[in-house]
Design an enzyme around this catalytic site. Structure first.
Site, short mmCIF file in Angstrom:
data_model
loop_
_atom_site.label_atom_id
_atom_site.label_comp_id
_atom_site.label_asym_id
_atom_site.label_seq_id
_atom_site.Cartn_x
_atom_site.Cartn_y
_atom_site.Cartn_z
N ASN A 7 0.88 -1.17 0.00
CA ASN A 7 0.00 0.00 0.00
C ASN A 7 0.92 1.22 0.00
O ASN A 7 1.48 1.60 1.03
CB ASN A 7 -0.89 -0.03 1.26
CG ASN A 7 -1.78 1.19 1.34
OD1 ASN A 7 -1.73 2.07 0.48
ND2 ASN A 7 -2.60 1.24 2.37
N LYS A 14 3.32 0.94 3.16
CA LYS A 14 2.96 -0.12 4.11
C LYS A 14 3.01 -1.43 3.35
O LYS A 14 2.60 -1.47 2.18
CB LYS A 14 1.56 0.11 4.67
CG LYS A 14 1.41 1.38 5.49
CD LYS A 14 -0.02 1.53 5.98
CE LYS A 14 -0.20 2.89 6.65
NZ LYS A 14 -1.59 3.24 6.87
N ARG A 84 -2.54 -2.10 -3.55
CA ARG A 84 -3.70 -1.25 -3.38
C ARG A 84 -3.64 -0.15 -4.43
O ARG A 84 -2.64 0.56 -4.54
CB ARG A 84 -3.68 -0.62 -2.00
CG ARG A 84 -4.81 0.35 -1.84
CD ARG A 84 -4.60 1.23 -0.66
NE ARG A 84 -5.72 2.14 -0.56
CZ ARG A 84 -5.70 3.25 0.16
NH1 ARG A 84 -4.63 3.55 0.85
NH2 ARG A 84 -6.74 4.02 0.20
N HIS A 172 -12.05 3.92 0.04
CA HIS A 172 -11.95 3.05 1.22
C HIS A 172 -12.73 1.75 1.01
O HIS A 172 -13.13 1.11 1.97
CB HIS A 172 -12.53 3.73 2.49
CG HIS A 172 -11.64 4.78 3.09
ND1 HIS A 172 -12.14 5.88 3.73
CD2 HIS A 172 -10.30 4.88 3.16
CE1 HIS A 172 -11.15 6.63 4.17
NE2 HIS A 172 -10.01 6.04 3.83
N LEU A 201 -12.85 5.81 10.28
CA LEU A 201 -12.40 7.10 10.79
C LEU A 201 -10.88 7.05 11.03
O LEU A 201 -10.43 6.67 12.11
CB LEU A 201 -13.12 7.43 12.11
CG LEU A 201 -14.66 7.32 12.08
CD1 LEU A 201 -15.24 7.59 13.46
CD2 LEU A 201 -15.24 8.29 11.06
N ASN A 203 -7.05 8.99 9.18
CA ASN A 203 -6.70 10.32 8.69
C ASN A 203 -7.67 10.72 7.58
O ASN A 203 -8.14 11.84 7.53
CB ASN A 203 -5.26 10.34 8.18
CG ASN A 203 -4.28 10.40 9.34
OD1 ASN A 203 -4.51 11.13 10.30
ND2 ASN A 203 -3.23 9.61 9.27
N GLY A 204 -7.93 9.77 6.68
CA GLY A 204 -9.06 9.93 5.76
C GLY A 204 -10.25 9.29 6.46
O GLY A 204 -10.07 8.40 7.28
N ARG A 233 -8.62 17.11 5.48
CA ARG A 233 -9.61 17.38 4.41
C ARG A 233 -10.92 17.85 5.02
O ARG A 233 -11.33 17.38 6.09
CB ARG A 233 -9.85 16.12 3.58
CG ARG A 233 -8.74 15.81 2.63
CD ARG A 233 -8.94 14.48 1.95
NE ARG A 233 -7.96 13.51 2.40
CZ ARG A 233 -8.07 12.19 2.24
NH1 ARG A 233 -9.13 11.69 1.64
NH2 ARG A 233 -7.14 11.39 2.69
N ARG A 276 -5.64 12.50 18.58
CA ARG A 276 -5.15 12.38 19.97
C ARG A 276 -4.85 13.76 20.55
O ARG A 276 -5.23 14.08 21.67
CB ARG A 276 -3.88 11.50 20.03
CG ARG A 276 -4.20 10.03 20.05
CD ARG A 276 -2.98 9.22 19.75
NE ARG A 276 -2.53 9.49 18.38
CZ ARG A 276 -1.77 8.67 17.67
NH1 ARG A 276 -1.33 7.56 18.20
NH2 ARG A 276 -1.43 8.96 16.44
N GLY A 324 -11.77 5.42 14.96
CA GLY A 324 -12.85 4.47 15.24
C GLY A 324 -12.41 3.34 16.13
O GLY A 324 -13.15 2.87 17.00
N ASN A 326 -9.69 3.42 18.26
CA ASN A 326 -9.00 3.78 19.50
C ASN A 326 -9.65 4.84 20.37
O ASN A 326 -9.17 5.07 21.48
CB ASN A 326 -7.58 4.28 19.16
CG ASN A 326 -6.76 3.19 18.50
OD1 ASN A 326 -6.60 2.12 19.05
ND2 ASN A 326 -6.27 3.47 17.30
N GLU A 379 -7.01 -3.51 5.78
CA GLU A 379 -7.13 -3.40 4.32
C GLU A 379 -6.16 -4.34 3.60
O GLU A 379 -6.50 -4.93 2.58
CB GLU A 379 -6.81 -1.96 3.88
CG GLU A 379 -7.97 -1.01 4.06
CD GLU A 379 -7.54 0.44 3.99
OE1 GLU A 379 -6.66 0.83 4.77
OE2 GLU A 379 -8.10 1.18 3.17
P1 ADP Z 1 -4.65 6.40 8.10
O1 ADP Z 1 -5.99 6.81 7.58
O2 ADP Z 1 -3.54 7.29 7.67
O3 ADP Z 1 -4.35 4.93 7.97
P2 ADP Z 1 -5.17 5.83 10.89
O4 ADP Z 1 -6.28 4.89 10.55
O5 ADP Z 1 -3.97 5.29 11.54
O6 ADP Z 1 -4.74 6.71 9.66
O7 ADP Z 1 -5.80 6.95 11.84
C1 ADP Z 1 -5.09 8.01 12.30
C2 ADP Z 1 -5.96 8.82 13.26
O8 ADP Z 1 -6.31 7.98 14.36
C3 ADP Z 1 -5.26 10.02 13.82
O9 ADP Z 1 -6.13 11.13 13.85
C4 ADP Z 1 -4.93 9.58 15.24
O10 ADP Z 1 -4.86 10.67 16.10
C5 ADP Z 1 -6.13 8.74 15.55
N1 ADP Z 1 -5.88 7.92 16.73
C6 ADP Z 1 -5.00 6.90 16.90
N2 ADP Z 1 -5.03 6.45 18.18
C7 ADP Z 1 -5.94 7.21 18.84
C8 ADP Z 1 -6.45 7.25 20.18
N3 ADP Z 1 -6.00 6.43 21.09
N4 ADP Z 1 -7.40 8.16 20.46
C9 ADP Z 1 -7.86 9.01 19.56
N5 ADP Z 1 -7.43 9.02 18.28
C10 ADP Z 1 -6.50 8.14 17.93
#
Ligand code: ADP
Length: 593
Positions: A7, A14, A84, A172, A201, A203-204, A233, A276, A324, A326, A379
């Site tokens: 990916n 990745k 991907r 996605h 949920l 980064n995208g 975005r 975070r 979603g 964490n 994914e």
């Molecule tokens: P990508 O879409 O790049 O694969 P991820 O699925 O890893 O990204 O998601 C990244 C997002 O998840 C960031 O906004 C990060 O702050 C959030 N995130 C990761 N761990 C936590 C947590 N424990 N609490 C809140 N947000 C979190």
């Protein structure tokens, strides 16, 4: 089967190696290696080698991919590589093995995904050079959403824009497909019996309505900019902002677009794109961060309501992606207030989510009607699963034909032309049709039956020996005459109809509902092993409502343009608007000779 998955993005790579049985349960797949190179820069990048984070000297995607054979050294028996690919346009509804033609096809889609597809292709090209003997497969982010109906994919904009390719695609897809399946698997239910809303949920971010196994809508559109609030975005905005910002701040389109992609979302609202940080600042009383969290949750909640309405109800909500997976507090905020639709979280279960070993725990309150689950997005695993399943499927080159919809029309004999338009009259060819030498005339006629009239009916040339009037079943009710389904030209015993033209009227038999058929060139017929009069099943499962037309008549002619013709009732039943493509089934009923 062992599959290496890539990916690739502009600033990260990745990759993973999976061991899985084709078609097996997703929860049983084993990940043998998990790695990523992140944040390429002049100083190198971050390298995550299984769980260990360390610096690495690679400055570019190119250098990072060259380091992969070393990283996965010791893992034997890889059978294929899965990539991907962000955008597959309308053409790719599933995984495809890369050939030079397929690669060119993907490259041609670059204008639709200028940020993502080039990085995906760069990884593909390098991997082809490093592992020339392994088959390379593409798995597209858009494929899963190709089942979205036209009402969900069509923007209400001028026809010219739509003809230029403007439509909603959704992204996605691999993630949404995985989590919907994983949720059904965890619930011990069939996906085809469930209405699932998947909230990715990260980064995208995007929401997807998966109704009874098929994606019917998703919040990202033409580009990954539409929909939910994301890291950088904006998600949904009023397109009127382009004019306003140009007038007010003197910004041009490129500046506005760039800002909507990379300076908006959480970053635009708070200065940080990382949830975070935003959650930590909100907890410390930062009003900006608190508002951002409200906006984020409110937008997601609106989509839950919208998609529950689109699906006529909701059985399962699944959270995935970094946020979603964490953030229990964000899950809680999004779900709060949805008790009216049977959706309620259990506080303790929501806090205790543990996703180890690909778990998909349930967090709804006991007795709540909607199941709420959390699971990791996986994914890459899904890409491996798709590639393995495609490789294990028996090889069959699908035969595809374009499908055209024939609206009601007449073919006239010379006698009819004179009766309708006057002695010595010659029809004026207006538009050429795809069958060579055929045309639609400028003139029109009215059909007159005992129940009613249909005006403005097209006349197709050239003239025929015998007049033939082709209508749909619905038309036959409007006219009040029953018409048989007939092959063109077989007109004996067909009902009478009156045609009315500017110079007079003409009563004739020849009223039929044309039997659906495929015009086929002799060359295609020979290549596909078909003969004139054969019947085949044609399935339109990639378009509209997914319908298989049984017993479609094959009509072979030397110079025919290969194309299937159906009438407007059939097109409506199949949910086709404009054109479509059909796939010929393997069974042929051969013509009686
Ligand atoms: P990508 O879409 O790049 O694969 P991820 O699925 O890893 O990204 O998601 C990244 C997002 O998840 C960031 O906004 C990060 O702050 C959030 N995130 C990761 N761990 C936590 C947590 N424990 N609490 C809140 N947000 C979190």
């Amino acid at each position: 089967m062992r599959i290496l998955v890539f990916n690739a993005g502009s600033s990260s790579l990745k990759f993973g190696v999976f061991d899985l049985a084709p078609g097996g349960a997703l929860a049983q797949a084993r990940q043998l290696y998990k790695g990523s190179f992140d944040r390429f820069g002049p100083e190198g990048c971050d390298f995550r080698d299984n769980a260990q984070l360390q610096p690495a000297p690679h400055r570019t995607l190119d250098e990072a991919i060259r380091a992969v054979p070393d990283a996965i050294r010791g893992i034997e028996g890889i059978t294929a590589i899965g990539h991907r690919i962000a955008h597959g346009g309308e053409a790719y509804d599933g995984p495809v093995q890369i050939t030079p033609q397929i690669r060119a096809g993907i490259e041609a889609l670059t204008p639709l995904a200028p940020l993502h597809n080039p990085a995906n292709l760069a990884a593909l090209d390098l991997a082809t050079r490093i592992w020339p003997d392994l088959p390379q497969w593409a798995v597209f982010d858009t494929s899963f959403h190709l089942t979205n109906p036209a009402r969900a994919t069509t923007y209400a904009v001028p026809a010219e824009w739509r003809q230029a390719g403007l439509r909603r695609y959704g992204f996605h897809g691999t993630s949404h497909k995985y989590v919907a399946r994983r949720a059904a698997e965890a619930l011990g239910q069939k996906l085809r019996a469930l209405r699932v809303l998947s909230l990715h949920l990260g980064n995208g971010a995007s929401a997807c309505a998966v109704a009874f196994g098929q994606s019917i809508d998703s919040s990202m559109g033409m580009t990954p900019l539409e929909g939910l609030v994301m890291g950088t975005r904006s998600g949904d905005v009023d397109p009127g902002l382009f004019g306003y910002l140009e007038r007010r701040l003197g910004l041009d389109i490129a500046q506005i677009e760039a800002a909507l992609y990379s300076e908006s979302g959480l970053l635009g609202l708070t200065g940080s794109s990382d949830m975070r940080d935003v959650e930590a600042r909100a907890a410390d009383g930062d009003a900006e961060a608190q508002l951002a969290i409200h906006i984020y949750a409110y937008r997601a909640r609106k989509y839950i309501g919208a998609y529950a309405a689109a699906m006529g109800g909701l059985d399962v909500l699944v959270f995935t992606g970094g946020i979603g997976e964490n953030s229990p507090s964000m899950r809680r905020r999004i779900c709060d207030g949805l008790e009216f639709m049977g959706l309620k979280l259990d506080h303790d279960r929501n806090l205790a989510v543990d996703l180890d070993n690909r778990a998909a725990p349930q967090i709804q309150a006991y007795g709540a009607r909607v199941n709420v689950l959390v699971t990791e997005t996986a994914e890459q695993l899904m890409i491996a699963h798709e590639v393995a399943s495609a490789m294990a499927a028996p090889e069959r080159t699908p035969l595809r034909v374009p499908v055209a919809v024939s609206a009601r029309h007449v073919h006239l004999c010379a006698h009819a032309v004179e009766a309708l338009f006057g002695k010595g009259y010659t029809l004026t060819p207006d538009k050429p049709l795809r069958q060579k030498g055929h045309w639609a005339a400028h003139e029109r006629v009215t059909l007159h039956g005992p129940k009613g009239e249909i005006a403005n009916v097209a006349i197709l040339g050239p003239l025929r020996e015998r007049t033939q009037v082709e209508i749909s079943r619905t038309d036959s009710f409007a006219l009040g005459v029953d018409a048989p389904v007939r092959q063109s030209g077989l007109l004996d015993g067909t009902p009478q109809i009156r045609l009315i033209g500017p110079a007079g009227q003409f009563d004739t038999d020849g009223l039929i509902i044309a039997a659906r058929h495929i015009h086929m060139s002799s060359a295609d017929a020979e290549c596909w092993g078909l003969a004139d009069g054969d019947r085949v099943d044609v399935s339109l499962d990639r378009t509209g409502r997914g319908l298989t037309f049984a017993g479609v008549l094959v009509r072979v002619a030397e110079n025919a343009f290969t194309e299937m013709h159906i009438d407007t009732d059939e097109a409506n039943a199949a949910g086709i608007i404009g054109g479509a493509e059909g796939e010929l089934g393997p069974d042929v009923v051969h013509a009686q000779i």
